[in-house]
Design a protein around this motif. Sequence first.
Motif, PDB file in Angstrom:
ATOM      1  N   ASN A 102      -8.275   8.716  -6.642  1.00 19.93           N
ATOM      2  CA  ASN A 102      -7.029   8.604  -5.888  1.00 19.93           C
ATOM      3  C   ASN A 102      -6.623   7.140  -5.718  1.00 19.93           C
ATOM      4  OD1 ASN A 102      -8.642   7.550  -3.729  1.00 19.93           O
ATOM      5  ND2 ASN A 102      -9.091   9.647  -3.089  1.00 19.93           N
ATOM      6  N   LYS A 103      -5.504   6.944  -5.071  1.00 24.55           N
ATOM      7  CA  LYS A 103      -4.967   5.600  -4.845  1.00 24.55           C
ATOM      8  C   LYS A 103      -5.926   4.747  -4.018  1.00 24.55           C
ATOM      9  CE  LYS A 103      -1.744   4.951  -1.633  1.00 24.55           C
ATOM     10  NZ  LYS A 103      -0.418   4.878  -0.958  1.00 24.55           N
ATOM     11  N   ASP A 104      -6.502   5.327  -2.980  1.00 22.67           N
ATOM     12  CA  ASP A 104      -7.394   4.556  -2.116  1.00 22.67           C
ATOM     13  C   ASP A 104      -8.594   3.998  -2.876  1.00 22.67           C
ATOM     14  OD1 ASP A 104      -5.716   4.928   0.010  1.00 22.67           O
ATOM     15  OD2 ASP A 104      -7.007   6.362   1.060  1.00 22.67           O
ATOM     16  N   ALA A 105      -9.099   4.754  -3.819  1.00 22.73           N
ATOM     17  CA  ALA A 105     -10.237   4.282  -4.616  1.00 22.73           C
ATOM     18  C   ALA A 105      -9.836   3.075  -5.462  1.00 22.73           C
ATOM     19  CB  ALA A 105     -10.762   5.407  -5.503  1.00 22.73           C
TER      20      ALA A 105
ATOM     21  N   TYR B  74       0.812  -1.207   0.000  1.00 18.19           N
ATOM     22  CA  TYR B  74       0.000   0.000   0.000  1.00 18.19           C
ATOM     23  C   TYR B  74       0.849   1.261   0.000  1.00 18.19           C
ATOM     24  CZ  TYR B  74      -3.317   3.546   1.393  1.00 18.19           C
ATOM     25  OH  TYR B  74      -4.073   4.691   1.448  1.00 18.19           O
ATOM     26  N   ASP B  75       1.853   1.302   0.877  1.00 19.89           N
ATOM     27  CA  ASP B  75       2.667   2.510   0.999  1.00 19.89           C
ATOM     28  C   ASP B  75       3.457   2.812  -0.269  1.00 19.89           C
ATOM     29  OD1 ASP B  75       1.745   3.018   3.559  1.00 19.89           O
ATOM     30  OD2 ASP B  75       3.353   1.864   4.504  1.00 19.89           O
TER      31      ASP B  75
ATOM     32  N   ASN C  65       0.670   7.106 -10.069  1.00 15.80           N
ATOM     33  CA  ASN C  65       1.614   7.109 -11.189  1.00 15.80           C
ATOM     34  C   ASN C  65       2.055   5.690 -11.537  1.00 15.80           C
ATOM     35  OD1 ASN C  65       1.525   9.867 -11.547  1.00 15.80           O
ATOM     36  ND2 ASN C  65       3.345  10.273 -10.297  1.00 15.80           N
ATOM     37  N   ARG C  66       2.344   4.885 -10.514  1.00 15.13           N
ATOM     38  CA  ARG C  66       2.751   3.493 -10.772  1.00 15.13           C
ATOM     39  C   ARG C  66       1.601   2.695 -11.384  1.00 15.13           C
ATOM     40  NH1 ARG C  66       6.590   2.393  -5.501  1.00 15.13           N
ATOM     41  NH2 ARG C  66       8.535   2.763  -6.640  1.00 15.13           N
ATOM     42  N   VAL C  67       0.396   2.923 -10.902  1.00 19.75           N
ATOM     43  CA  VAL C  67      -0.764   2.218 -11.446  1.00 19.75           C
ATOM     44  C   VAL C  67      -0.981   2.631 -12.896  1.00 19.75           C
ATOM     45  CG1 VAL C  67      -3.262   1.876 -11.276  1.00 19.75           C
ATOM     46  CG2 VAL C  67      -1.862   1.905  -9.190  1.00 19.75           C
ATOM     47  N   ALA C  68      -0.899   3.920 -13.170  1.00 20.09           N
ATOM     48  CA  ALA C  68      -1.077   4.402 -14.546  1.00 20.09           C
ATOM     49  C   ALA C  68      -0.019   3.793 -15.460  1.00 20.09           C
ATOM     50  CB  ALA C  68      -1.008   5.932 -14.581  1.00 20.09           C
TER      51      ALA C  68
END
Length: 196
Positions: A43-46, A18-19, A24-27
Amino acid sequence: MVRRIVDAGQEVLIRYGYDGASTNRVAEAAGISPGSLYQYFPNKDAIVSAVIERYTAQVAERVRAHVVTHLATSPDVGVPETISVLLDALGDHPELLRAVVEQTPRLTSGSAVVAFEQQIGELARVALTMRRRQVPRDVDFDAAAWMLVRAVEHLTIRYVLDRPPVPRERFLAEITRLVLNYFREPAATSGNPRRE
């Protein structure tokens, strides 16, 4: 596109935790620009929540389908079979399971987990009720179902993640013994009348 982003989110969550995960990494893993990603997830949490929801839904569906199909099966057979299905479902992606277990509390997105626990708990309560004449008189079906679901859930998760030096068949035998105690009258109280 949403599936592609969730697939990438799963990959990033497993690889970096998670941390270390970022939009950006997901994209990058999805092969899209961060701007395109934000059109679907704020966002990342979503993204992580969507990964967790999908994973828990897949596990839940496998277990629920088995339980519903085998509800009338004898507990001696049905319990170890159901736990085996749960072990298989959790063991398909142990890295993802680890990420889900570690991240769900942080995101409070455990709605899929809670829904799964409630559904399986209701099925456990039904199974106990169906065997009313076999179950000890003093068993509270609601309390028993709640405890059984959470005990099995916790132990199977820990078994998959911790990989203890316990063979699978031994684990299944021991956890089955634990669960089946709810379906048997204790020897000391076997003289008590049964429910009608």
